[in-house]
Design a protein around this motif. Structure first.
Motif, PDB file in Angstrom:
ATOM      1  N   GLN A 100      27.080  49.768  36.672  1.00 21.44           N
ATOM      2  CA  GLN A 100      26.485  49.303  35.425  1.00 21.44           C
ATOM      3  C   GLN A 100      25.763  47.988  35.690  1.00 21.44           C
ATOM      4  OE1 GLN A 100      26.612  50.444  32.041  1.00 21.44           O
ATOM      5  NE2 GLN A 100      25.260  48.727  31.556  1.00 21.44           N
ATOM      6  N   LEU A 101      24.488  47.925  35.351  1.00 23.15           N
ATOM      7  CA  LEU A 101      23.740  46.682  35.475  1.00 23.15           C
ATOM      8  C   LEU A 101      24.067  45.783  34.293  1.00 23.15           C
ATOM      9  CD1 LEU A 101      21.586  44.888  36.790  1.00 23.15           C
ATOM     10  CD2 LEU A 101      19.860  46.156  35.495  1.00 23.15           C
ATOM     11  N   GLY A 102      24.573  44.596  34.566  1.00 24.20           N
ATOM     12  CA  GLY A 102      24.933  43.651  33.520  1.00 24.20           C
ATOM     13  C   GLY A 102      26.367  43.819  33.081  1.00 24.20           C
ATOM     14  N   ALA A 103      26.920  42.761  32.516  1.00 28.99           N
ATOM     15  CA  ALA A 103      28.349  42.727  32.206  1.00 28.99           C
ATOM     16  C   ALA A 103      28.673  43.025  30.755  1.00 28.99           C
ATOM     17  CB  ALA A 103      28.914  41.350  32.572  1.00 28.99           C
ATOM     18  N   ALA A 104      27.671  43.128  29.884  1.00 28.60           N
ATOM     19  CA  ALA A 104      27.930  43.205  28.445  1.00 28.60           C
ATOM     20  C   ALA A 104      28.277  44.616  27.996  1.00 28.60           C
ATOM     21  CB  ALA A 104      26.725  42.681  27.667  1.00 28.60           C
ATOM     22  N   ASP A 105      29.365  45.145  28.512  1.00 31.75           N
ATOM     23  CA  ASP A 105      29.822  46.482  28.136  1.00 31.75           C
ATOM     24  C   ASP A 105      31.325  46.531  28.364  1.00 31.75           C
ATOM     25  OD1 ASP A 105      30.452  49.195  27.888  1.00 31.75           O
ATOM     26  OD2 ASP A 105      28.540  49.844  28.752  1.00 31.75           O
ATOM     27  N   LYS A 106      32.087  46.853  27.328  1.00 27.54           N
ATOM     28  CA  LYS A 106      33.545  46.871  27.472  1.00 27.54           C
ATOM     29  C   LYS A 106      34.030  47.983  28.403  1.00 27.54           C
ATOM     30  CE  LYS A 106      34.893  44.472  23.257  1.00 27.54           C
ATOM     31  NZ  LYS A 106      35.662  44.551  21.989  1.00 27.54           N
ATOM     32  N   LYS A 107      33.166  48.934  28.698  1.00 30.77           N
ATOM     33  CA  LYS A 107      33.542  49.956  29.682  1.00 30.77           C
ATOM     34  C   LYS A 107      33.631  49.361  31.089  1.00 30.77           C
ATOM     35  CE  LYS A 107      31.625  53.938  27.152  1.00 30.77           C
ATOM     36  NZ  LYS A 107      31.055  53.222  26.008  1.00 30.77           N
ATOM     37  N   ASN A 108      33.142  48.133  31.252  1.00 28.33           N
ATOM     38  CA  ASN A 108      33.237  47.432  32.536  1.00 28.33           C
ATOM     39  C   ASN A 108      34.543  46.635  32.669  1.00 28.33           C
ATOM     40  OD1 ASN A 108      30.592  48.280  32.622  1.00 28.33           O
ATOM     41  ND2 ASN A 108      29.693  46.247  32.523  1.00 28.33           N
ATOM     42  N   TYR A 109      35.359  46.593  31.627  1.00 32.27           N
ATOM     43  CA  TYR A 109      36.535  45.722  31.604  1.00 32.27           C
ATOM     44  C   TYR A 109      37.783  46.515  31.988  1.00 32.27           C
ATOM     45  CZ  TYR A 109      33.501  42.740  28.675  1.00 32.27           C
ATOM     46  OH  TYR A 109      32.477  41.987  28.179  1.00 32.27           O
ATOM     47  N   PHE A 110      38.603  45.907  32.817  1.00 28.93           N
ATOM     48  CA  PHE A 110      39.814  46.560  33.303  1.00 28.93           C
ATOM     49  C   PHE A 110      41.006  45.603  33.250  1.00 28.93           C
ATOM     50  CE2 PHE A 110      36.201  48.553  35.343  1.00 28.93           C
ATOM     51  CZ  PHE A 110      36.479  49.908  35.233  1.00 28.93           C
ATOM     52  N   ILE A 111      42.184  46.193  33.091  1.00 30.33           N
ATOM     53  CA  ILE A 111      43.435  45.443  33.194  1.00 30.33           C
ATOM     54  C   ILE A 111      44.086  45.831  34.519  1.00 30.33           C
ATOM     55  CG2 ILE A 111      45.684  44.950  32.160  1.00 30.33           C
ATOM     56  CD1 ILE A 111      44.516  45.990  29.496  1.00 30.33           C
ATOM     57  N   VAL A 112      44.344  44.855  35.363  1.00 29.64           N
ATOM     58  CA  VAL A 112      45.011  45.118  36.639  1.00 29.64           C
ATOM     59  C   VAL A 112      46.515  44.969  36.417  1.00 29.64           C
ATOM     60  CG1 VAL A 112      45.261  44.393  39.039  1.00 29.64           C
ATOM     61  CG2 VAL A 112      43.015  44.303  37.939  1.00 29.64           C
ATOM     62  N   ARG A 113      47.233  46.067  36.593  1.00 23.53           N
ATOM     63  CA  ARG A 113      48.672  46.088  36.325  1.00 23.53           C
ATOM     64  C   ARG A 113      49.432  46.313  37.629  1.00 23.53           C
ATOM     65  NH1 ARG A 113      49.528  46.096  31.056  1.00 23.53           N
ATOM     66  NH2 ARG A 113      48.043  47.026  29.579  1.00 23.53           N
ATOM     67  N   ALA A 114      50.452  45.502  37.860  1.00 24.03           N
ATOM     68  CA  ALA A 114      51.281  45.678  39.048  1.00 24.03           C
ATOM     69  C   ALA A 114      52.165  46.909  38.876  1.00 24.03           C
ATOM     70  CB  ALA A 114      52.137  44.444  39.279  1.00 24.03           C
ATOM     71  N   ALA A 115      52.084  47.850  39.825  1.00 27.03           N
ATOM     72  CA  ALA A 115      52.920  49.046  39.799  1.00 27.03           C
ATOM     73  C   ALA A 115      54.234  48.778  40.527  1.00 27.03           C
ATOM     74  CB  ALA A 115      52.188  50.213  40.452  1.00 27.03           C
ATOM     75  N   TYR A 116      54.136  48.210  41.703  1.00 27.40           N
ATOM     76  CA  TYR A 116      55.274  47.715  42.472  1.00 27.40           C
ATOM     77  C   TYR A 116      54.683  46.739  43.478  1.00 27.40           C
ATOM     78  CZ  TYR A 116      53.889  51.975  45.062  1.00 27.40           C
ATOM     79  OH  TYR A 116      53.191  52.981  45.680  1.00 27.40           O
ATOM     80  N   PRO A 117      55.498  46.027  44.250  1.00 28.13           N
ATOM     81  CA  PRO A 117      54.958  44.926  45.061  1.00 28.13           C
ATOM     82  C   PRO A 117      53.732  45.310  45.878  1.00 28.13           C
ATOM     83  CG  PRO A 117      57.335  44.858  45.114  1.00 28.13           C
ATOM     84  CD  PRO A 117      56.965  46.110  44.358  1.00 28.13           C
ATOM     85  N   ASN A 118      52.654  44.546  45.654  1.00 27.87           N
ATOM     86  CA  ASN A 118      51.385  44.666  46.384  1.00 27.87           C
ATOM     87  C   ASN A 118      50.588  45.921  46.049  1.00 27.87           C
ATOM     88  OD1 ASN A 118      51.955  42.254  47.838  1.00 27.87           O
ATOM     89  ND2 ASN A 118      53.248  43.422  49.227  1.00 27.87           N
ATOM     90  N   VAL A 119      51.011  46.699  45.080  1.00 29.40           N
ATOM     91  CA  VAL A 119      50.282  47.901  44.669  1.00 29.40           C
ATOM     92  C   VAL A 119      50.010  47.810  43.169  1.00 29.40           C
ATOM     93  CG1 VAL A 119      50.328  50.419  44.469  1.00 29.40           C
ATOM     94  CG2 VAL A 119      51.274  49.304  46.507  1.00 29.40           C
TER      95      VAL A 119
END
Length: 209
Positions: A100-119
């Motif tokens: 996606q060119l440009g940042a103004a789109d919520k489809k570009n937003y992610f939550i990084v969630r820890a599953a277990y150590p280092n993953v």
């Protein structure tokens, strides 16, 4: 918007965050973060200086108050971001992941969630409970292929990743299921897929809101 500085402490801090984050439902967490993204005072509220390089003290303080919502910007193609569209995806794999060119789109937003150590799992902010998915069965040595899309449902091995620091401020996203297979963004061709090994198209700047 801030650029996350290169530091090994980043990955360690995400692991520490896991215990607190797991006690909040995805919908409640997303709703809370969306309300902050909509606020023009978001950066000021966190006590950060917009556009400046963050040090780890600032980063840790921000994460402890607001969680971690990020965008993945291509190093090879500046101002191109990873985008996940799960419109109509009710269960299982599907959806479209592209550049996606440009940042103004919520489809570009992610939550990084820890599953277990280092993953970690990479959840769409726009589509709660939908995770980035990489099927790395296709790429051969030094080849590009594989399938990158989305999965609606609990994150499994295909939705699990290792974030690796390459240089200061630059990270690669390696599949936990397929070691040495990395997320790839070729924005010249508009393709998001997988690559064995790390080159320019497998490097990202991680920007958080």
């Amino acid at each position: 918007m801030k650029l996350l500085g290169g530091s090994a402490l980043f990955l360690g801090w995400l692991t520490v965050c896991w215990a607190a984050m797991r006690h909040h439902s995805a919908h409640h967490h997303v709703k809370k973060i969306q309300s902050k993204i909509a606020s023009p005072l978001f950066i000021e509220e966190l006590g950060l200086t917009s556009g400046a390089e963050s040090d780890m003290a600032e980063t840790e303080a921000a994460l402890s108050r607001a969680g971690l919502v990020v965008m993945f910007e291509s190093v090879a193609y500046p101002n191109f971001y990873l985008r996940l569209d799960a419109t109509g995806l009710t269960s299982g794999p599907g959806g479209v992941v592209k550049c996606q060119l440009g940042a103004a789109d919520k489809k570009n937003y992610f939550i990084v969630r820890a599953a277990y150590p280092n993953v970690f799992n990479i959840e769409s902010l726009q589509f709660p409970d939908v995770f980035l998915r990489l099927d790395g069965r296709g790429p051969s040595k030094n080849g590009t292929s594989g399938l990158v899309n989305a999965n609606n449902g609990p994150a499994g091995s295909y939705e699990s990743f290792v974030l690796r620091q390459e240089t200061a401020g630059q990270y690669s996203v390696m599949s936990a299921q397929f070691p040495n297979v990395y997320l790839r963004m070729d924005c010249f061709r508009g393709v998001v897929n997988a690559q064995v090994g790390v080159g320019p198209t497998e490097k990202f700047r991680i920007r958080f809101l």
